[in-house]
Enzyme design. Structure first.
Site, short mmCIF file in Angstrom:
data_model
loop_
_atom_site.label_atom_id
_atom_site.label_comp_id
_atom_site.label_asym_id
_atom_site.label_seq_id
_atom_site.Cartn_x
_atom_site.Cartn_y
_atom_site.Cartn_z
N HIS A 155 -1.45 0.47 -9.64
CA HIS A 155 -2.10 -0.45 -8.68
C HIS A 155 -2.79 -1.59 -9.44
CE1 HIS A 155 -4.00 -0.74 -4.43
NE2 HIS A 155 -3.87 -1.94 -4.97
N ARG A 193 0.86 -1.17 0.00
CA ARG A 193 0.00 0.00 0.00
C ARG A 193 0.90 1.23 0.00
NH1 ARG A 193 -3.62 -2.66 -1.47
NH2 ARG A 193 -5.60 -3.11 -0.47
N GLU A 206 -3.49 7.69 -4.34
CA GLU A 206 -3.95 7.16 -5.63
C GLU A 206 -5.28 7.77 -6.02
OE1 GLU A 206 -3.99 2.89 -5.18
OE2 GLU A 206 -1.89 2.83 -4.70
P1 NAP Z 1 -0.80 -11.60 4.92
O1 NAP Z 1 -0.76 -13.03 4.53
O2 NAP Z 1 -1.66 -11.17 6.05
O3 NAP Z 1 0.71 -11.15 5.21
C1 NAP Z 1 1.05 -9.92 5.73
C2 NAP Z 1 2.49 -9.94 6.22
O4 NAP Z 1 2.83 -8.63 6.66
C3 NAP Z 1 2.72 -10.89 7.41
O5 NAP Z 1 3.93 -11.57 7.28
C4 NAP Z 1 2.79 -9.93 8.61
O6 NAP Z 1 3.61 -10.37 9.67
C5 NAP Z 1 3.44 -8.73 7.95
N1 NAP Z 1 3.23 -7.51 8.72
C6 NAP Z 1 2.07 -6.99 9.19
N2 NAP Z 1 2.30 -5.87 9.89
C7 NAP Z 1 3.64 -5.69 9.87
C8 NAP Z 1 4.50 -4.72 10.43
N3 NAP Z 1 4.04 -3.70 11.18
N4 NAP Z 1 5.85 -4.86 10.23
C9 NAP Z 1 6.34 -5.88 9.49
N5 NAP Z 1 5.56 -6.83 8.92
C10 NAP Z 1 4.23 -6.73 9.12
O7 NAP Z 1 -1.25 -10.69 3.70
P2 NAP Z 1 -1.10 -10.98 2.13
O8 NAP Z 1 -2.25 -11.77 1.66
O9 NAP Z 1 0.28 -11.46 1.87
O10 NAP Z 1 -1.30 -9.47 1.58
C11 NAP Z 1 -0.44 -8.44 2.00
C12 NAP Z 1 -0.92 -7.08 1.51
O11 NAP Z 1 -0.60 -6.91 0.15
C13 NAP Z 1 -2.42 -6.81 1.55
O12 NAP Z 1 -2.88 -6.51 2.86
C14 NAP Z 1 -2.56 -5.64 0.61
O13 NAP Z 1 -2.42 -4.42 1.28
C15 NAP Z 1 -1.38 -5.82 -0.36
N6 NAP Z 1 -1.84 -6.16 -1.70
C16 NAP Z 1 -1.60 -5.30 -2.73
C17 NAP Z 1 -2.05 -5.61 -4.00
C18 NAP Z 1 -1.81 -4.71 -5.17
O14 NAP Z 1 -2.63 -4.68 -6.06
N7 NAP Z 1 -0.69 -4.01 -5.22
C19 NAP Z 1 -2.75 -6.79 -4.24
C20 NAP Z 1 -2.98 -7.64 -3.16
C21 NAP Z 1 -2.50 -7.33 -1.90
P3 NAP Z 1 3.30 -11.71 10.53
O15 NAP Z 1 3.47 -12.85 9.54
O16 NAP Z 1 4.32 -11.72 11.58
O17 NAP Z 1 1.88 -11.55 11.00
C1 8YV Z 2 -7.01 -4.57 -5.94
C2 8YV Z 2 -5.64 -4.99 -3.77
O1 8YV Z 2 -6.49 -3.35 -6.37
O2 8YV Z 2 -6.41 -7.06 -2.98
C3 8YV Z 2 -5.96 -5.96 -2.69
O3 8YV Z 2 -5.74 -5.62 -1.52
O4 8YV Z 2 -5.06 -3.98 -3.54
C4 8YV Z 2 -5.95 -5.32 -5.18
O5 8YV Z 2 -6.07 -6.67 -5.39
C5 8YV Z 2 -8.35 -4.28 -5.39
O6 8YV Z 2 -8.57 -4.71 -4.13
C6 8YV Z 2 -9.45 -4.72 -6.32
O7 8YV Z 2 -10.69 -4.52 -5.74
#
Ligand code: NAP
Ligand code: 8YV
Length: 316
Positions: free
Chosen positions: A279, A232, A261
């Site tokens: 994004h 993010r 954004e």
């Molecule tokens: P997840 O499985 O919950 O993993 C999150 C990781 O972040 C965990 O390892 C957690 O640590 C770590 N974390 C949380 N708070 C932290 C902190 N303060 N300092 C250091 N590490 C921290 O989540 P995910 O499914 O991998 O998704 C992660 C994030 O990616 C989503 O929440 C979203 O914001 C982002 N995302 C972006 C896109 C995009 O389109 N660019 C798409 C999808 C997701 P622990 O393992 O120790 O709990």
């Molecule tokens: C998408 C995302 O941009 O899953 C997330 O957290 O940031 C992305 O996959 C969005 O959520 C689509 O609705």
């Protein structure tokens, strides 16, 4: 029985909006487009459906006395006031897992994009500079380099698996170390940054990670280091990042997410040592369909009295 009424809080894709319209009575962003009409139907609204960047503040939920569920099509739900929902016993659901591959693929693509300067090379060819100036300056090798992952969750681990295929060493930071995973753990992002060539950020957004990547972390990454952010925009101090990129404090960055954004600072757009994407990490037809299906199935399950498929962890 009448169909439950749903408020959407994002421009949802047709492959979600159409089945939503079949199963429910949908008020598509009515709170934004026609507040007077919204006020009339608000007491009947039982569900909210939005995307990962949607805002669902306490003030909105307070206008919906019959609200029973918030379903987010996205894994990130930092825009939802989860404590406010939980106070009223309203579950929040999201779409974890189904997008891991795509987000990991884009993180790796951005890493190669900036290190091998692929968009810059494309421009070089199109502008005729190959013919007039000769070969481009040499780039940075990725295979065999040191990767640091900030957030070793579902997506972080998918990134690590891909990096291993490129013979990269993997280290990470997270809230807690994971003894079962054979990568080096560093207790802070700064300690991790000091040990790697590429630092990939893939934590949730929200207050817990606000500006986790600041000037100190960028200094530690150093003039040969690259930052990739697919998490993010709020996780990286964007002003500090721009300064670091302008002054050679780090070598470059690949960014899919930004603080405000869809507005991207002109200073960032003016830089040659960045690759910028809008994004789009989960934005393939296959994955967005899977996310839409899961967001819809959570709503269907709730209104059919079946268990939720993917509530946010705070709900359990
Ligand atoms: P997840 O499985 O919950 O993993 C999150 C990781 O972040 C965990 O390892 C957690 O640590 C770590 N974390 C949380 N708070 C932290 C902190 N303060 N300092 C250091 N590490 C921290 O989540 P995910 O499914 O991998 O998704 C992660 C994030 O990616 C989503 O929440 C979203 O914001 C982002 N995302 C972006 C896109 C995009 O389109 N660019 C798409 C999808 C997701 P622990 O393992 O120790 O709990
Ligand atoms: C998408 C995302 O941009 O899953 C997330 O957290 O940031 C992305 O996959 C969005 O959520 C689509 O609705």
């Amino acid at each position: 029985m009448s169909r439950p009424q749903i408020l959407t809080v994002a421009k949802l894709p047709p492959f979600l909006l159409e089945p939503l319209n079949e199963a429910f009575v949908v008020h598509d962003r009515l709170h934004q487009t026609d507040p007077a009409a919204f006020a009339k139907v608000a007491p009947e609204i039982r569900g909210i459906c939005g995307g990962g960047e949607s805002k669902v503040p306490r003030a909105l939920m307070e206008q919906l006395p019959a609200l029973e569920i918030v379903s987010i099509m996205g894994v990130g739900y930092d825009g939802v006031d989860v404590p406010a929902a939980l106070e009223r016993g309203i579950p929040v659901t999201h779409t974890p897992g189904v997008l891991n591959d795509d987000v990991a693929d884009l993180a790796i693509s951005l890493m190669f994009g900036i290190a091998r300067r692929i968009p810059q090379a494309d421009r070089y060819v199109r502008e005729g500079r190959w013919a007039t100036e000769g070969p481009m300056p040499l780039a940075r090798k990725v295979s065999g380099a040191r990767l640091g992952i900030v957030g070793l969750g579902r997506i972080g681990q998918a990134i690590a698996r891909r990096a291993q295929a490129f013979d990269m060493s993997v280290a990470y930071t997270a809230r807690s170390s994971k003894p079962e995973i054979p990568f080096d753990f560093h207790p802070t992002a700064k300690a991790l940054a000091a040990q790697v060539d590429f630092l990939v950020v893939i934590t949730p957004g929200g207050t817990g990670t606000y500006h986790l990547i600041d000037a100190e972390v960028l200094n530690a990454l150093g003039p040969k280091g690259y930052l990739i952010n697919v998490a993010r925009g709020s996780v990286v101090d964007e002003a500090a990042l721009i300064e670091a990129l302008q002054n050679g404090v780090i070598a470059g960055a690949g960014l899919d997410v930004f603080e405000k954004e869809p507005h991207v600072p002109e200073a960032l757009k003016a830089l040659d040592n960045v690759v910028l994407t809008p994004h789009m990490a989960s934005a393939t037809r296959e994955t967005r369909q899977a996310m839409a299906d899961l967001a819809l199935d959570n709503l269907r399950s709730h209104f059919a009295g079946r268990p939720l498929l993917s509530p946010v962890p705070e709900w359990s």
